[in-house]
Enzyme design. Structure first.
Site, PDB file in Angstrom:
ATOM      1  N   GLU A 449       0.919  -0.865   0.374  1.00  0.00           N
ATOM      2  CA  GLU A 449       0.142   0.185   0.115  1.00  0.00           C
ATOM      3  C   GLU A 449       1.127   1.392   0.293  1.00  0.00           C
ATOM      4  O   GLU A 449       0.579   2.010  -0.775  1.00  0.00           O
ATOM      5  CB  GLU A 449      -0.796  -0.016   1.016  1.00  0.00           C
ATOM      6  CG  GLU A 449      -1.542  -1.130   1.037  1.00  0.00           C
ATOM      7  CD  GLU A 449      -1.884  -1.922   1.130  1.00  0.00           C
ATOM      8  OE1 GLU A 449      -1.108  -2.414   1.778  1.00  0.00           O
ATOM      9  OE2 GLU A 449      -2.795  -3.988   1.092  1.00  0.00           O
ATOM     10  N   HIS A 519     -13.117  -5.747   7.789  1.00  0.00           N
ATOM     11  CA  HIS A 519     -13.049  -5.773   7.064  1.00  0.00           C
ATOM     12  C   HIS A 519     -14.596  -4.684   7.073  1.00  0.00           C
ATOM     13  O   HIS A 519     -15.258  -4.664   5.942  1.00  0.00           O
ATOM     14  CB  HIS A 519     -13.466  -6.517   5.947  1.00  0.00           C
ATOM     15  CG  HIS A 519     -13.373  -7.485   5.482  1.00  0.00           C
ATOM     16  ND1 HIS A 519     -12.031  -8.468   6.409  1.00  0.00           N
ATOM     17  CD2 HIS A 519     -11.839  -8.457   4.345  1.00  0.00           C
ATOM     18  CE1 HIS A 519     -11.320  -9.048   5.760  1.00  0.00           C
ATOM     19  NE2 HIS A 519     -11.564  -8.686   4.367  1.00  0.00           N
TER      20      HIS A 519
END
Ligand SMILES: Cc1ncc(C[n+]2csc(CCOP(=O)(O)OP(=O)(O)O)c2C)c(N)n1
Ligand SMILES: [Mg+2]
Length: 718
Positions: A449, A519
């Site tokens: 990332e 999530h």
């Protein structure tokens, strides 16, 4: 430039010294001596409290000056570390420019007095503004080198970039390369390894210089790097040219730099030079190396000092005699004295100037220019379908747009494309785009990332328009330093010379019945806390179309938060409003008018609030709902209007109750609109804990319709 030779060369027809002619040797010595004297002068100014910080390039001058012989200012691209003064002098940064940065002058070209000294940046010479972070530059340099290859194949993108704001600094030459440097310590940062991986995967024209002075502040290299040698560790990277050199020796450095630069220019791949240098002046003026380096070690280092070694060679080889050296040095001492006097008399930045260049001065995404009418067509689309449709329309319009991230391509193996449907993102938000626009424009990145965001910054700095994806908000954290310290700050810290208008699309939020803690996270307030970044969070497909297009067309970095739970709901669908539909940032949408209570909300809570309002309506209670849509900037006018109308207000948000985004909105209402309130400001938000895996527990954690109706009734009791 510091390279002019004003001292007469004694024996021009004399043989070269180890392959270097006299003129070049004198140019190198001048630059190295100038670099050292600038350090010395800064040290003196620091001791007199006339500047606030000093970090020297002493001991690093030989290899960095030599590097300047092979690189081209304004053509190649540069990400230099803070010990690269000699390189910057070679490229054309003047002594005065060095010292204007040191004193923090208004006219300092690197930052307008906003950064510490030696944080290089010079738009004319393609020296990209550098932060204090020790590893962020590597992945940004990768992005810049990707731009090199992209422009090569996409001349229209280059033409479009030249027409955009700051387009005068956009350039591309077929054989340009990108230079990035760092210290031995900086190679321990993850971004260094992320960058090497991509540089080798893509065979980028990227030249690394690792300036190994044996220490990262007080940490010696054998404690920093497994085996004590970075060049040994990286030797097996495929296609990477690796060289190890005594960076205090200009002759060795010369052939090493020449070969590595050539390797990159010939597009054979990236190259890495591991240069051993010294650091005679401690880490900075805030450090005293006697605390951790023995006297013997310091003496040994002094014997390797590149400046005194080169002076000896010049005399020994008859390039200059002692008197000529003295006169050259006296001339440079004078130059430094004059530059220092000028810098000390330079104007300081004004107090109000701190607010300039936080955002683009040219493009205001909250301006009426972004207000437009929809021209609907086609069948209703879900939010996620609208993301893909909007991206597609924008890509057709603007060839500067690249899309990358984890799994965003249809299929990386192009042969497979003929036989498979294609992935197009774990949520299908980028489905079909690779097939339509090509694998150079839409591609998968390694799972990294910080690298995704850093590469996007590098591309955007060079005029491209990356729309990168972080697969889940919960995994944005490795990129946090790139976002907070680089993306948001690039324009401000360079005082408007550089920018990084990246769009980061990030699926966010809970209500997934089983998404679990990794999530389902919220956390938008962490990003609205970062000046320089725009943060938007649409709750309908129509707002996705308008706000995503504005995000792409504006010239600031934008965090575009897409609520996963809303992606495929039937209630927020819309027909496509057309390829020019934009919505200004900072403009809320009144979802429903009402008179008794106002609810200010956004994201997944908009629909829940609508359901609550419908229930309450049946009981005779009239609720007004304001969907903020855009979180930074946000629409204070609309908030104030609704509070003045109903005098009772709830702020409903999915983030945690304490420190969440709505907490600040509630605080501002209490602070500035207290007199308008008939009841306290009420917050409805998530419990201060993590989402649970079990759907039933998740219901207890996240705010629900029932919490909203209860809060409304409670407020009406006042
Ligand atoms: C990400 C980050 N962590 C820590 C620091 C504090 N810091 C500044 S320089 C430095 C050491 C860097 O060592 P090295 O890369 O070897 O460069 P050198 O100063 O030796 O040239 C540290 C720890 C920082 N600036 N950035
Ligand atoms: Mg070091």
């Amino acid at each position: 430039m510091a390279s002019q030779t004003r001292v007469k060369v004694g024996k021009l027809d004399a043989p070269k010294v180890h392959g270097l002619d006299h003129e070049t040797l004198i140019r190198l010595y001048r630059t190295m001596y100038l670099s050292r004297r600038l350090d010395d002068r800064e040290i003196q100014l620091k001791r007199q409290n006339k500047i606030y910080f000093q970090i020297s390039s002493a001991g690093h001058e030989a290899i960095t000056a030599v590097m300047g012989l092979f690189l081209r200012p304004g053509v190649d691209w540069f990400y230099p570390y803070y010990r690269d003064r000699a390189l910057c002098l070679m490229l054309g940064v003047t002594p005065l420019e060095n010292l204007l940065a040191a004193v923090g002058a208004k006219d300092d070209l690197s930052s307008g007095g906003r950064q510490m000294p030696s944080h290089w940046g010079h738009a004319k010479w393609n020296i990209v503004s550098k932060s204090s972070c020790t590893g962020t530059q590597f992945v940004q340099a990768v992005g810049a080198a990707e731009a090199t290859l992209y422009y090569q194949g996409r001349p229209q993108a280059l033409a479009q970039a030249k027409k955009a704001p700051l387009g005068e600094h956009v350039s591309h030459e077929p054989d340009e390369i990108v230079y990035v440097s760092g210290g031995d310590g900086s190679t321990s940062e993850g971004e260094f390894w992320e960058s090497l991986n991509v540089a080798c995967l893509k065979k980028l024209p990227l030249l690394y210089l690792i300036e190994d002075n044996g220490y990262a502040i007080s940490v010696p290299v054998e404690v920093q790097t497994a085996g004590g040698s970075i060049s040994k560790l990286v030797r097996d990277f495929p296609g990477l040219h690796v060289a190890e050199v005594d960076g205090t020796d200009p002759f060795e450095s010369y052939s090493t730099c020449k070969e590595a630069v050539q390797y990159c220019r010939e597009r054979r791949g990236p190259a890495l030079i591991h240069a051993h240098v010294t650091r005679p002046y401690s880490h900075s003026l805030s450090d005293d190396e006697k605390l951790y380096k023995s006297a013997d070690e310091r003496e040994e280092e002094a014997r390797r000092d590149p400046l005194s070694k080169l002076a000896l060679v010049l005399v020994r080889e008859g390039v200059l005699d002692q008197k000529q050296i003295e006169s050259l040095e006296a001339e440079i001492d004078n130059q430094v004295r004059e530059a220092a006097d000028q810098a000390l008399a330079a104007e300081e930045p004004s107090v109000d100037s701190i607010r300039t260049n936080v955002y683009s001065p040219e493009v205001d995404p909250s301006s009426p220019a972004f207000a437009s009418q929809p021209h609907f067509h086609g069948a209703p689309k879900t939010m996620v379908e609208m993301v893909a449709a909007t991206l597609s329309d924008e890509m057709a319009r603007d060839e500067r747009i690249t899309i990358f991230g984890e799994d965003v391509a249809d299929a990386s193996r192009e042969d497979s494309l003929k036989h498979v449907k294609g992935k197009g993102g774990v949520f299908k938000a980028t489905a079909g785009l690779q097939r339509k626009y090509g694998s150079d424009r839409v591609f998968n990145s390694p799972l990294a990332e910080a690298g995704i965001v850093g590469r996007a910054i590098g591309m955007a700095t060079r005029g491209l328009k990356p729309v990168a994806e972080i697969q889940f908000f919960d995994y944005i954290w490795p990129a946090m330093m790139q976002i907070r310290d680089e993306l948001c700050v690039m324009r401000w810290r360079s005082n408007g010379a550089f920018k990084a208008p990246v769009v980061l699309r990030v699926p966010i939020g809970g209500y997934l019945t089983g998404g679990g803690v990794y999530h389902s996270q919220s956390g938008e307030s962490i990003f609205t806390h970062c000046p320089g970044l725009r943060v938007v969070m649409p709750s309908t497909a129509l707002d996705v179309a308008g706000l995503l297009r504005t995000a792409i067309r504006c010239d600031d970095p934008v965090l575009f938060l897409e609520h996963k739970h809303l992606y495929r709901q039937p209630y927020n669908r819309s027909e496509n409003p057309g390829p020019d539909f934009t919505i200004p940032f900072g403009k809320a949408r009144t979802v429903k008018e009402g008179t008794d209570v106002s609810i200010i909300t956004y994201g997944a809570l908009v629909h829940r609030t609508e359901v609550a309002a419908a229930q309450l309506e049946r009981e005779g209670i009239s609720v007004e709902i304001v969907d903020l849509r855009s979180l930074s900037p946000y629409d204070w006018e609309s908030i104030a209007d609704t509070v003045r109308k109903t005098h009772r207000v709830i702020v409903a948000y999915e983030d945690m109750l304490s420190w969440g985004y709505g907490a600040e909105i509630a605080a501002r209402i209490a602070d500035e609109l207290f007199e308008e309130l008939d009841a306290p400001v009420k917050r409805v938000a998530a419990t201060d804990t993590f989402c649970a895996y079990q759907p039933k527990l998740e219901d207890a954690i996240l705010p629900q319709t029932s919490h909203i109706t209860a809060a409304v009734k409670q407020l009406l009791e006042y």
